[in-house]
Write an enzyme that holds these catalytic residues in place. Structure first.
Site, PDB file in Angstrom:
ATOM      1  N   LYS A 191      88.025  56.006 -30.848  1.00 39.37           N
ATOM      2  CA  LYS A 191      86.154  55.377 -31.126  1.00 39.37           C
ATOM      3  C   LYS A 191      86.227  54.027 -30.410  1.00 39.37           C
ATOM      4  O   LYS A 191      85.189  53.449 -29.559  1.00 39.37           O
ATOM      5  CB  LYS A 191      85.599  54.970 -32.739  1.00 39.37           C
ATOM      6  CG  LYS A 191      84.417  53.810 -32.904  1.00 39.37           C
ATOM      7  CD  LYS A 191      83.197  54.756 -32.574  1.00 39.37           C
ATOM      8  CE  LYS A 191      82.039  53.648 -32.557  1.00 39.37           C
ATOM      9  NZ  LYS A 191      81.136  54.750 -32.207  1.00 39.37           N
ATOM     10  N   CYS A 221      77.462  47.917 -32.024  1.00 39.75           N
ATOM     11  CA  CYS A 221      78.632  48.360 -31.458  1.00 39.75           C
ATOM     12  C   CYS A 221      79.204  48.074 -30.770  1.00 39.75           C
ATOM     13  O   CYS A 221      80.297  47.482 -30.786  1.00 39.75           O
ATOM     14  CB  CYS A 221      77.807  49.782 -31.306  1.00 39.75           C
ATOM     15  SG  CYS A 221      77.042  50.721 -32.287  1.00 39.75           S
TER      16      CYS A 221
HETATM   17  N1  SAJ Z   1      73.852  47.571 -22.248  1.00 37.37           N
HETATM   18  C1  SAJ Z   1      73.326  47.131 -20.342  1.00 37.37           C
HETATM   19  N2  SAJ Z   1      73.802  47.926 -19.257  1.00 37.37           N
HETATM   20  C2  SAJ Z   1      74.426  49.140 -19.643  1.00 37.37           C
HETATM   21  C3  SAJ Z   1      74.325  49.563 -20.350  1.00 37.37           C
HETATM   22  C4  SAJ Z   1      73.870  48.915 -21.759  1.00 37.37           C
HETATM   23  O1  SAJ Z   1      73.310  45.424 -20.374  1.00 37.37           O
HETATM   24  O2  SAJ Z   1      74.120  49.363 -17.962  1.00 37.37           O
HETATM   25  C5  SAJ Z   1      73.328  46.849 -23.160  1.00 37.37           C
HETATM   26  C6  SAJ Z   1      72.132  47.490 -23.815  1.00 37.37           C
HETATM   27  O3  SAJ Z   1      71.257  46.701 -23.650  1.00 37.37           O
HETATM   28  C7  SAJ Z   1      72.252  46.987 -24.887  1.00 37.37           C
HETATM   29  C8  SAJ Z   1      74.584  46.715 -25.487  1.00 37.37           C
HETATM   30  O4  SAJ Z   1      74.695  47.255 -23.960  1.00 37.37           O
HETATM   31  O5  SAJ Z   1      72.086  45.238 -25.747  1.00 37.37           O
HETATM   32  C9  SAJ Z   1      74.596  48.437 -25.655  1.00 37.37           C
HETATM   33  O6  SAJ Z   1      73.610  49.468 -25.762  1.00 37.37           O
HETATM   34  P1  SAJ Z   1      74.127  51.091 -25.330  1.00 37.37           P
HETATM   35  O7  SAJ Z   1      73.583  51.929 -24.678  1.00 37.37           O
HETATM   36  O8  SAJ Z   1      74.813  50.540 -24.084  1.00 37.37           O
HETATM   37  O9  SAJ Z   1      74.997  51.295 -26.340  1.00 37.37           O
HETATM   38  P2  SAJ Z   1      74.681  51.787 -27.818  1.00 37.37           P
HETATM   39  O10 SAJ Z   1      75.132  50.284 -28.730  1.00 37.37           O
HETATM   40  O11 SAJ Z   1      73.331  51.890 -27.862  1.00 37.37           O
HETATM   41  O12 SAJ Z   1      75.628  52.441 -28.526  1.00 37.37           O
HETATM   42  C10 SAJ Z   1      76.920  52.567 -28.247  1.00 37.37           C
HETATM   43  C11 SAJ Z   1      77.854  54.096 -27.184  1.00 37.37           C
HETATM   44  N3  SAJ Z   1      78.930  54.150 -26.868  1.00 37.37           N
HETATM   45  C12 SAJ Z   1      78.818  54.369 -26.051  1.00 37.37           C
HETATM   46  O13 SAJ Z   1      78.219  55.096 -24.804  1.00 37.37           O
HETATM   47  C13 SAJ Z   1      80.372  54.555 -24.818  1.00 37.37           C
HETATM   48  C14 SAJ Z   1      77.300  55.174 -28.453  1.00 37.37           C
HETATM   49  O14 SAJ Z   1      77.854  55.638 -27.771  1.00 37.37           O
HETATM   50  C15 SAJ Z   1      77.416  54.687 -30.216  1.00 37.37           C
HETATM   51  O15 SAJ Z   1      78.091  55.745 -30.847  1.00 37.37           O
HETATM   52  C16 SAJ Z   1      77.695  53.577 -30.079  1.00 37.37           C
HETATM   53  O16 SAJ Z   1      77.686  52.726 -29.191  1.00 37.37           O
HETATM   54  C17 SAJ Z   1      78.382  52.961 -31.234  1.00 37.37           C
HETATM   55  O17 SAJ Z   1      77.402  53.327 -32.583  1.00 37.37           O
HETATM   56  O18 SAJ Z   1      79.366  52.832 -31.763  1.00 37.37           O
END
Ligand code: SAJ
Length: 439
Positions: free
Chosen positions: A215, A269
């Site tokens: 995780k 997360c």
């Molecule tokens: N973000 C960026 N650039 C990107 C992708 C995301 O700046 O290219 C930012 C987003 O705007 C946000 C943050 O990162 O502020 C996190 O967003 P996210 O979409 O990457 O992730 P979460 O927090 O919504 O969900 C993540 C997911 N983990 C992965 O993709 C490895 C999800 O599968 C997990 O279940 C979740 O964390 C969790 O609960 O841990």
């Protein structure tokens, strides 16, 4: 193993949908939350969180009679702990001059303690909360063994991380592969028997500490990759390059997938979990630590971009902030970089009016929030796109030009077509775009 009754501790973004899934599959589920507001809201048939499809699922689970809601656990066949593990707000560790956050395991500790009086021989306990490595064996097992029963001998104990993406939780809960790590193999198998009630994805069995590490690795991998995208954006600004174009071209390489730069990394997360590695072994997690610091700096860099776009001074400037959620298409404002940017702008003397379509008018300390896009735009001198919600990405520059006196837009998400906005009379500034012709 056969399960008839499950006790779910924590009714948040993970616990509530999981409890409902089990209930609609025919198990009796007691949903437990220590927050009386959550209990009251659910008992009134309403929801305290926003997730696509969740209201219908909760209704179905409650009306089936299989899901009941309470503030304390009950005797059950299985217990699932899905409570938050944030970091401690006012205390930090330090390694070689670099500070790091410490995990707050208070909720996991008290949820585990609350199970002890109800734990019986043959039960299964599963920890789902994202936790530092070895939490299951070094913390949860020891608390549960105060019952006089031994983990892996008298009761099953496993760690199974949730991996669902906010905005797609219901589908991913069913379809994603599920890792289940037991304190012994029988515990992992017992976990599989429970999740098999609703999980259609692969179920992978391992030991508890491996499952914890899986995780943390997933979200750390994402964080480090976003950090490099943010660093590419800084480099592109320095070299007069449009990072969005450069990333698009780099990603045509069959083995490259650069993520998107932005105003920062938020949520509870990706911006939190890597700290668990840093806290556990700062001397080993050096790249992870640096990536976290790079991403945490990003809201400040974004404010500097906005300051430059406004001629070097924020004081008294009316700014419309579009979006406050931590990412697109969710209503979750926790640990949101968009909020941090808006607050830093306000602290710098700007008059910020923010509109968050998924939580219109929600009060946020230090900034004015409004209930419509029109209200945010009405007196603005500049528009800042902070969250790439579809409704913002699809805005027509010509129509916006009718709604606002502003003639400057700052796009921190690489969403807007600079040429179209320029054609509508706006000066365009984009994060990571050193090539933009300033209007
Ligand atoms: N973000 C960026 N650039 C990107 C992708 C995301 O700046 O290219 C930012 C987003 O705007 C946000 C943050 O990162 O502020 C996190 O967003 P996210 O979409 O990457 O992730 P979460 O927090 O919504 O969900 C993540 C997911 N983990 C992965 O993709 C490895 C999800 O599968 C997990 O279940 C979740 O964390 C969790 O609960 O841990």
């Amino acid at each position: 193993m056969e399960y008839k009754k499950v006790c779910m501790l924590g009714l948040g973004y993970i616990g509530l949908p999981t409890a409902c899934m089990l209930a609609v599959e025919g198990l009796r589920v007691v949903g437990v939350d220590i927050n009386p507001h959550v209990i009251e809201t659910l008992r009134n048939g309403e929801l305290h969180i926003h997730e696509v499809g969740l209201p219908d699922l909760v209704r179905e689970a409650l009306s089936s009679g299989n899901l009941t809601i309470n503030t304390i656990p009950e005797i059950a066949d299985a217990f699932i702990i899905a409570v938050p593990t944030p970091f401690i707000k006012d205390e930090q560790g330090e390694y070689q001059g670099m500070s790091y956050h410490l995990a707050d395991m208070g909720a996991v500790t008290s949820a585990s303690q609350s199970i002890v009086p109800y734990l019986r021989y043959g039960n299964l306990v599963i920890l789902e909360s994202t936790s530092p490595p070895r939490t299951t064996v070094d913390l949860v097992a020891l608390i549960l063994e105060r019952s006089g029963l031994r983990a892996g001998v008298d009761f099953h104990l496993a760690y199974s991380p949730e991996r669902v993406l906010p905005g797609q939780i219901l589908r991913e809960l069913i379809e994603n592969a599920r890792v289940i790590g037991g304190v012994n193999f029988a515990s992992a198998q017992a976990g599989r028997d429970l999740y098999a009630h609703f999980v259609k994805g692969e179920i992978l069995l391992t030991d508890a500490t491996t499952a914890e590490m899986v995780k943390l690795m997933e979200n750390t991998y994402r964080d480090v990759n976003i950090a490099i995208a943010n660093e590419f954006a800084r480099l592109a600004e320095r070299f007069g390059v449009d990072v969005w174009e450069a990333i698009n071209f780099a990603n045509r390489h069959p083995r490259v997938k650069v993520l998107n730069p932005g105003p920062g990394v938020g949520g509870h997360c990706v911006s939190v979990d890597p700290w668990f590695f840093v806290e556990a072994a700062p001397e080993l997690a050096r790249l992870i630590h640096t990536a976290r610091l790079v991403n945490d700096e990003q809201p400040h860099r974004t404010v500097e971009l906005i300051r430059r776009a406004l001629g070097g001074d924020l004081h008294g400037k009316h700014i419309a902030a579009l979006g406050l959620a931590f990412k697109a298409e969710v209503d979750d404002l926790r640990e949101s970089p968009a909020i941090e940017v808006a607050q830093l702008l306000a602290r710098g003397g700007a008059k910020v009016r923010a509109f968050e379509p998924f939580k219109p008018g929600e009060q946020v300390e230090g900034i004015e929030t409004v209930t419509s896009l029109e209200a945010a735009l009405a007196e603005a001198e500049a528009l800042v796109l902070l969250v790439n919600h579809k409704i913002f990405a699809m805005l027509s520059p010509k129509e916006v030009a009718q709604l606002t006196p502003a003639r400057i837009v700052i796009d921190t998400r690489g969403q807007w077509d600079a040429t179209a906005w320029q054609a509508a009379g706006f000066g365009v500034h984009r994060l990571g775009d050193g090539s933009v012709v300033r209007g």
